[in-house]
Every structure is written in C-alpha cells, then in structure tokens.
Scaffold this motif. Structure first.
Motif, PDB file in Angstrom:
ATOM      1  N   GLN A 232       0.695  -0.674  -0.130  1.00  0.00           N
ATOM      2  CA  GLN A 232       0.297  -0.125   0.037  1.00  0.00           C
ATOM      3  C   GLN A 232       0.220   1.438  -0.132  1.00  0.00           C
ATOM      4  O   GLN A 232       0.233   2.537  -0.912  1.00  0.00           O
ATOM      5  CB  GLN A 232      -1.208   0.085   1.091  1.00  0.00           C
ATOM      6  N   LEU A 236      -0.316   0.186  -4.393  1.00  0.00           N
ATOM      7  CA  LEU A 236      -0.852  -0.921  -5.002  1.00  0.00           C
ATOM      8  C   LEU A 236      -1.870  -1.073  -4.119  1.00  0.00           C
ATOM      9  O   LEU A 236      -1.976  -0.859  -2.594  1.00  0.00           O
ATOM     10  CB  LEU A 236      -0.052  -2.499  -4.529  1.00  0.00           C
ATOM     11  N   ASP A 237      -2.877  -1.410  -4.652  1.00  0.00           N
ATOM     12  CA  ASP A 237      -4.517  -1.789  -4.052  1.00  0.00           C
ATOM     13  C   ASP A 237      -4.501  -3.204  -3.513  1.00  0.00           C
ATOM     14  O   ASP A 237      -4.022  -4.009  -3.943  1.00  0.00           O
ATOM     15  CB  ASP A 237      -5.158  -1.548  -5.095  1.00  0.00           C
ATOM     16  N   LYS A 239      -6.749  -4.773  -2.506  1.00  0.00           N
ATOM     17  CA  LYS A 239      -6.926  -6.618  -3.449  1.00  0.00           C
ATOM     18  C   LYS A 239      -6.089  -6.575  -4.015  1.00  0.00           C
ATOM     19  O   LYS A 239      -6.646  -8.374  -4.327  1.00  0.00           O
ATOM     20  CB  LYS A 239      -8.505  -5.868  -3.507  1.00  0.00           C
ATOM     21  N   VAL A 240      -5.650  -6.017  -5.283  1.00  0.00           N
ATOM     22  CA  VAL A 240      -5.125  -6.721  -6.188  1.00  0.00           C
ATOM     23  C   VAL A 240      -3.734  -7.461  -5.551  1.00  0.00           C
ATOM     24  O   VAL A 240      -3.464  -8.674  -5.588  1.00  0.00           O
ATOM     25  CB  VAL A 240      -4.285  -5.158  -7.204  1.00  0.00           C
ATOM     26  N   ALA A 264     -10.201  -6.320   1.316  1.00  0.00           N
ATOM     27  CA  ALA A 264      -8.590  -7.083   0.494  1.00  0.00           C
ATOM     28  C   ALA A 264      -9.273  -8.578   0.256  1.00  0.00           C
ATOM     29  O   ALA A 264      -8.681  -9.187  -0.490  1.00  0.00           O
ATOM     30  CB  ALA A 264      -7.390  -7.175   1.505  1.00  0.00           C
TER      31      ALA A 264
END
Length: 343
Positions: A232, A236-237, A239-240, A264
């Motif tokens: 994060q 970066l997301d 969830k990804v 997430a």
C-alpha cells in the motif's frame, strides 16, 4: 432375589452417565464446539442424549443453554457448577480451557475431574473418556493425562486448528495424542466438531503438533501484515496484492482467509471487517508463541523468527485495545507504530 433400592439407583445413574455428554469451557471456541457436538449428537441419538455444560461464569453457561434450547426445543441441557458435577453426570467430558493453569485446576482441584473420578465404582471409571482440546504446556498435559489414566479412565489431548470460524462451521482439525485405544474411543465425538481427525501419537504429541502449527501461523500473520503495508505504501491496491499473493507462492491462510486489511478479500468476512472482533485473540497467540519458545529452549532447537514474533505480539498485547482482538490486528499495530521501534 429382588434388587435393592440402592442398586437400582446406581444402575439408573450409570445408564444416565452413558447417555450424557459434558462440555467444560464455553469461550469463543468452546461455545461453538459444544453447540455442534450437542446438536449433532442429538440428531444421531434421536433426542435421547442429555448434555451438561460448565463454565467459570455461570451466566455464560445459562446463555449457552438458552441459545441451544431455542434452536432445539425439548433438548435436555443442564448446568454444572463444578467440573466434578460435570464428570459425575457424563461418561464423556470435553474440556476447552484458556491455558495450563486452568487445566490443572479443572482436573486436579477438590471439585475437579480427577477427585470426582476417584469416587466412582471401577466400571464407571473404565467407561469414562476425557478429551482436552486446550492448547497448553506439553508436560502439564502429559502429567494430567497420566493422572487421569491412573484412575482407570481414558484421556486424549486433542487441540484444534481452524479458529472460531472452523469451530462454528464444524470443520476443525483435531490433532490427537494419547493411547490408540483412547483415540478410537474419542473419534466419534470429535467428528461431531471437526472435519479432520489426525492421530499424532502418544500423550502430548497432539499438542506438539498444534504448537508447531501455531508457530508457523503466528510468524505468517506478521509477514502478511508487513507485506500488505509495504504494497500500500508503494501504491498497490490491497485487493490486487491479496489476489496476487493468494494465487502465487506466498499463498497462506493468513492472507487468503485471515487477511488483515479491510476490503482485501471481497465476498469474505475476516475479523478485520468487524474491527478485528470474533477471531483468535492476540493474547492467546502470544501464549502459543511462548509455548513454542519454551519447547524450543528445552529441545535445543533454533527459533529465531519465533522469538522475534513473540516479541512483536507481546508489544501488541500492551495495547489494551488490541489485546483481545484477533491476532491479525498486528497489522493495525504495525501500521500505527511503524515497528520496529527506533532506539
């Protein structure tokens, strides 16, 4: 020759013990385990089995009884005020307690299981099975088991893996230690609470397996928290990132089921989605890490990551808001504290 009144009463009591199951310790895990054990036994016995619950807080026992009888009207569930009462009422007794001192007390004290066993006739003792699912010190467990078996009763240590979610779903894994005959005796009872019943060997080996498993779990949860924080911070997301980890070589339960970042895991409900409530308390994970470090010290086995993880959980527990939340709350602690701390 007509049977005496005393003989008839003794026979009736023995028959009632055979058709009764007691559960001692109705915490987050124990209450869910007892519910599954009782409900599935009730169905299997066509309503003929009686049940007994016992907890240090009688209000907790009462709440369990009210909930169970609401779901199963007509079920016979009694409250025992002492472990001795629970043992005298049933020839199968399951204990699910916080830690070693509680197990010592429940089994050894004046109103405990072992003194109660010693008041029974030999045939009643021989039909008694004790199943302890507490995660505790291995030597304490072996001593208690030896003392129970010395009375003529059977006992297994059967700690669990799967957390509160697994206890509720009845999908726990039981890691069982004890004589093979006692394992076979306990197997039907354990299948009402779990999906995998794994025999590990002699008394105490179930606990060794559980402690080693939780050593891995405790370390993994920290590194998953670190990874999610790092991703994060670099844009970066979550969830990804969780999707990548869970389909790659970093996949593990701590990421795919117990991911510590809200949002997430779309469609899932790990404790982080409930402010880290309802999972495996951080204080209990700290206890398990301590059990692992003690075992390693005694065996002369290296535990570099385990000792580091134990220190981190000890720091988390110092925060009273996080101590009793799910141990994945280590993510919140690391995010706020910027651990490791500076000099």
């Amino acid at each position: 020759m007509r049977p005496t009144s005393r003989l008839l009463q003794a026979t009736a009591a023995a028959m009632q013990r055979q058709k009764s199951v007691s559960f001692i310790g109705l915490g987050r895990m124990g209450s869910e385990m007892a519910f599954n054990l009782f409900s599935r036994t009730l169905v299997e016995s066509h309503g003929s089995t009686r049940f007994v619950v016992c907890d240090a807080r009688e209000a907790t026992s009462a709440a369990f009884v009210n909930n169970f009888t609401h779901h199963f009207p007509g079920a016979h569930v009694q409250i025992a005020t002492t472990p001795a009462e629970a043992l005298l009422a049933s020839n199968t007794v399951v204990t699910m307690l916080p830690s070693s001192p509680h197990v010592r007390n429940v089994y050894n004290e004046e109103d405990g299981i072992i003194p109660a066993l010693n008041t029974l006739p030999p045939e009643a003792i021989a039909s008694t099975l004790c199943i302890d699912s507490t995660t505790l010190d291995v030597e304490v467990a072996r001593t208690v088991s030896c003392n129970v078996q010395s009375t003529g009763a059977a006992m297994v240590d059967a700690p669990v893996s799967g957390g509160v979610a697994g206890a509720k779903a009845g999908t726990l894994s039981f890691l069982v230690g004890g004589p093979k005959s006692a394992f076979k005796q306990a197997y039907p009872t354990l299948t009402h609470m779990g999906k995998q019943i794994i025999y590990c060997g002699d008394s105490g080996t179930g606990l060794v397996a559980k402690i080693c498993n939780n050593l891995i779990l405790g370390v993994q949860q920290i590194v998953v928290a670190e990874s999610m924080l790092l991703g994060q911070k670099l844009g970066l997301d979550p969830k990804v990132l969780a999707g990548v980890v869970n389909s790659s070589t970093g996949a593990c339960w701590s990421s795919s089921v117990n991911n510590p970042v809200p949002g997430a895991l779309p469609g899932k409900s790990p404790p982080c989605e409930r402010d880290y409530e309802g999972g495996f308390a951080t204080t209990l994970m700290l206890k398990d890490m301590g059990l692992a470090t003690d075992l390693a010290a005694g065996a002369g086995s290296p535990l570099t990551l385990g000792q580091a993880a134990e220190k981190i959980y000890a720091d988390v527990v110092e925060d009273s808001d996080l101590a009793n939340k799910d141990f994945s709350a280590v993510y919140r602690y690391l995010r706020v504290s910027g651990y490791p701390k500076g000099p």
